[in-house]
Design a protein around this motif. Sequence first.
Motif, PDB file in Angstrom:
ATOM      1  N   GLY A 133       0.787  -1.233   0.000  1.00  0.00           N
ATOM      2  CA  GLY A 133       0.000   0.000   0.000  1.00  0.00           C
ATOM      3  C   GLY A 133       0.817   1.280   0.000  1.00  0.00           C
ATOM      4  N   LYS A 145       3.940   1.089  -4.568  1.00  0.00           N
ATOM      5  CA  LYS A 145       4.983   0.484  -5.436  1.00  0.00           C
ATOM      6  C   LYS A 145       4.465   0.194  -6.851  1.00  0.00           C
ATOM      7  CE  LYS A 145       5.603  -3.091  -2.857  1.00  0.00           C
ATOM      8  NZ  LYS A 145       4.551  -2.734  -1.869  1.00  0.00           N
ATOM      9  N   THR A 165       6.897  -8.268  -8.734  1.00  0.00           N
ATOM     10  CA  THR A 165       7.358  -9.549  -8.160  1.00  0.00           C
ATOM     11  C   THR A 165       6.361 -10.098  -7.143  1.00  0.00           C
ATOM     12  OG1 THR A 165       8.680  -8.538  -6.385  1.00  0.00           O
ATOM     13  CG2 THR A 165       9.778  -8.897  -8.516  1.00  0.00           C
ATOM     14  N   GLY A 166       5.549  -9.211  -6.550  1.00  0.00           N
ATOM     15  CA  GLY A 166       4.497  -9.677  -5.642  1.00  0.00           C
ATOM     16  C   GLY A 166       3.506 -10.563  -6.386  1.00  0.00           C
ATOM     17  N   ALA A 167       3.232 -10.206  -7.638  1.00  0.00           N
ATOM     18  CA  ALA A 167       2.303 -11.021  -8.445  1.00  0.00           C
ATOM     19  C   ALA A 167       2.877 -12.422  -8.646  1.00  0.00           C
ATOM     20  CB  ALA A 167       2.044 -10.344  -9.787  1.00  0.00           C
ATOM     21  N   TYR A 170       4.868 -14.068  -6.486  1.00  0.00           N
ATOM     22  CA  TYR A 170       4.694 -14.807  -5.234  1.00  0.00           C
ATOM     23  C   TYR A 170       3.218 -15.158  -5.017  1.00  0.00           C
ATOM     24  CZ  TYR A 170       9.564 -14.218  -4.082  1.00  0.00           C
ATOM     25  OH  TYR A 170      10.931 -14.304  -4.123  1.00  0.00           O
ATOM     26  N   ARG A 171       2.338 -14.258  -5.444  1.00  0.00           N
ATOM     27  CA  ARG A 171       0.908 -14.556  -5.349  1.00  0.00           C
ATOM     28  C   ARG A 171       0.547 -15.713  -6.294  1.00  0.00           C
ATOM     29  NH1 ARG A 171      -2.634 -10.742  -3.216  1.00  0.00           N
ATOM     30  NH2 ARG A 171      -1.591  -8.991  -2.206  1.00  0.00           N
ATOM     31  N   ARG A 192      -5.442 -11.932  -6.447  1.00  0.00           N
ATOM     32  CA  ARG A 192      -5.741 -10.793  -5.541  1.00  0.00           C
ATOM     33  C   ARG A 192      -6.794 -11.174  -4.516  1.00  0.00           C
ATOM     34  NH1 ARG A 192      -1.380  -7.813  -6.544  1.00  0.00           N
ATOM     35  NH2 ARG A 192      -0.940  -8.119  -8.737  1.00  0.00           N
ATOM     36  N   VAL A 220       0.071 -15.755   1.231  1.00  0.00           N
ATOM     37  CA  VAL A 220       1.266 -15.481   0.431  1.00  0.00           C
ATOM     38  C   VAL A 220       2.530 -15.285   1.276  1.00  0.00           C
ATOM     39  CG1 VAL A 220       0.744 -12.991   0.197  1.00  0.00           C
ATOM     40  CG2 VAL A 220       2.160 -14.108  -1.512  1.00  0.00           C
ATOM     41  N   SER A 221       2.410 -14.724   2.471  1.00  0.00           N
ATOM     42  CA  SER A 221       3.622 -14.509   3.282  1.00  0.00           C
ATOM     43  C   SER A 221       4.238 -15.848   3.698  1.00  0.00           C
ATOM     44  CB  SER A 221       3.309 -13.673   4.516  1.00  0.00           C
ATOM     45  OG  SER A 221       3.012 -12.350   4.136  1.00  0.00           O
ATOM     46  N   GLY A 276       9.070  -4.825  -5.354  1.00  0.00           N
ATOM     47  CA  GLY A 276       8.837  -5.946  -4.450  1.00  0.00           C
ATOM     48  C   GLY A 276       9.231  -5.638  -3.023  1.00  0.00           C
ATOM     49  N   ASP A 291      12.456  -7.328  -1.705  1.00  0.00           N
ATOM     50  CA  ASP A 291      13.877  -7.656  -1.533  1.00  0.00           C
ATOM     51  C   ASP A 291      14.664  -7.400  -2.819  1.00  0.00           C
ATOM     52  OD1 ASP A 291      12.632  -9.652  -3.033  1.00  0.00           O
ATOM     53  OD2 ASP A 291      13.962 -11.229  -2.267  1.00  0.00           O
ATOM     54  N   ILE A 292      14.153  -6.501  -3.660  1.00  0.00           N
ATOM     55  CA  ILE A 292      14.802  -6.299  -4.956  1.00  0.00           C
ATOM     56  C   ILE A 292      16.155  -5.598  -4.767  1.00  0.00           C
ATOM     57  CG2 ILE A 292      14.507  -5.444  -7.319  1.00  0.00           C
ATOM     58  CD1 ILE A 292      12.415  -7.600  -6.267  1.00  0.00           C
ATOM     59  N   ARG A 301       0.952  -8.809   7.850  1.00  0.00           N
ATOM     60  CA  ARG A 301       1.749  -9.256   6.690  1.00  0.00           C
ATOM     61  C   ARG A 301       3.128  -8.570   6.692  1.00  0.00           C
ATOM     62  NH1 ARG A 301       0.836  -8.490   0.992  1.00  0.00           N
ATOM     63  NH2 ARG A 301      -1.085  -7.370   1.409  1.00  0.00           N
ATOM     64  N   ASP A 337       6.614 -10.569   6.669  1.00  0.00           N
ATOM     65  CA  ASP A 337       7.566 -10.348   5.574  1.00  0.00           C
ATOM     66  C   ASP A 337       8.900  -9.792   6.088  1.00  0.00           C
ATOM     67  OD1 ASP A 337       5.662 -11.211   3.762  1.00  0.00           O
ATOM     68  OD2 ASP A 337       5.036  -9.199   3.165  1.00  0.00           O
ATOM     69  N   ARG A 394      11.017 -12.810   8.302  1.00  0.00           N
ATOM     70  CA  ARG A 394      11.419 -14.124   7.789  1.00  0.00           C
ATOM     71  C   ARG A 394      12.940 -14.156   7.641  1.00  0.00           C
ATOM     72  NH1 ARG A 394       8.774 -12.433   2.362  1.00  0.00           N
ATOM     73  NH2 ARG A 394      10.472 -11.282   1.449  1.00  0.00           N
TER      74      ARG A 394
END
Length: 228
Positions: free
Chosen positions: A18, A21, A39-41, A43-44, A95, A103-104, A135, A137-138, A182, A186, A189
Amino acid sequence: MENGAAKPVIVAIDGPSGTGKSSTSKAVAAQLGLSYLDTGAQYRAITWWMVTNGIDTADPSAIAAAAAKPEILSGTDPANPTITVDGVDVAGPIREQDVTAKVSAVSAVPEVRARITELQRAIAASAVTGIVVEGRDIGTTVLPDADLKIFLTASPEARAARRSGELKGADLHTTREALIKRDAADSSRKTSPLAKAGDAVEVDTTELTLQQVVECVVTLVEEKRAGK
Ligand SMILES: Nc1ncnc2c1ncn2[C@@H]1O[C@H](COP(=O)(O)OP(=O)(O)O)[C@@H](O)[C@H]1O
Ligand SMILES: Nc1ccn([C@@H]2O[C@H](COP(=O)(O)OP(=O)(O)O)[C@@H](O)[C@H]2O)c(=O)n1
């Protein structure tokens, strides 16, 4: 470079949910003629595949054993980003609440991260003019040599208000609590957590419009290109 062609420019945009990005990255990429990768897409998408195939997302060893199975393809046109799993368009289903809630846990599994990170690096390496990759960790892990690293932040209240605006009927308090949960998962980890790279520029978007954030990032990219 030969023939005066400009060197591809790599921009990494990280931050919690949110903060802006996706919207910022798409607009910056479109404005500068660069590719765009969400990149979130990815992982989703792998999470959606695990859920759809009955893999227990609370069992890291089951996730690790299946991590190599789905074929995930990302389309990198900022005007029409796409995501498919085994040829199926999953832009809508990834989504949904169930995927968001899981996803996490899936993305914390090292085998999943290794697989997706390899995909991300290959996509970035093949971008002719360059790419904006967004993302968690880019800047720290996926593309540590990026030309420009941005870390977006915003208050939890602003982030929850933006997200509830998108999810029809979503309660602000519940959305805020889910975001905070979340973020915590994130950020804590072991493998490649959500973190600001030491050389990233932090932009607090709480009081900025999307257009102001886009202008700020475009200016930073142009300054980098000009060697400033
Ligand atoms: N600076 C901003 N001010 C207000 N709303 C914003 C801003 N940046 C993004 N948004 C809106 O907030 C929502 C979440 O943005 P998004 O780009 O999806 O964030 P992220 O990718 O970080 O989760 C979207 O509806 C977007 O239009
Ligand atoms: N580079 C990334 C991107 C996302 N993710 C994971 O994928 C989830 C979804 O990312 P997203 O960018 O779609 O999140 P939202 O901005 O939609 O909330 C995050 O909460 C992380 O668990 C990650 O681990 N590493």
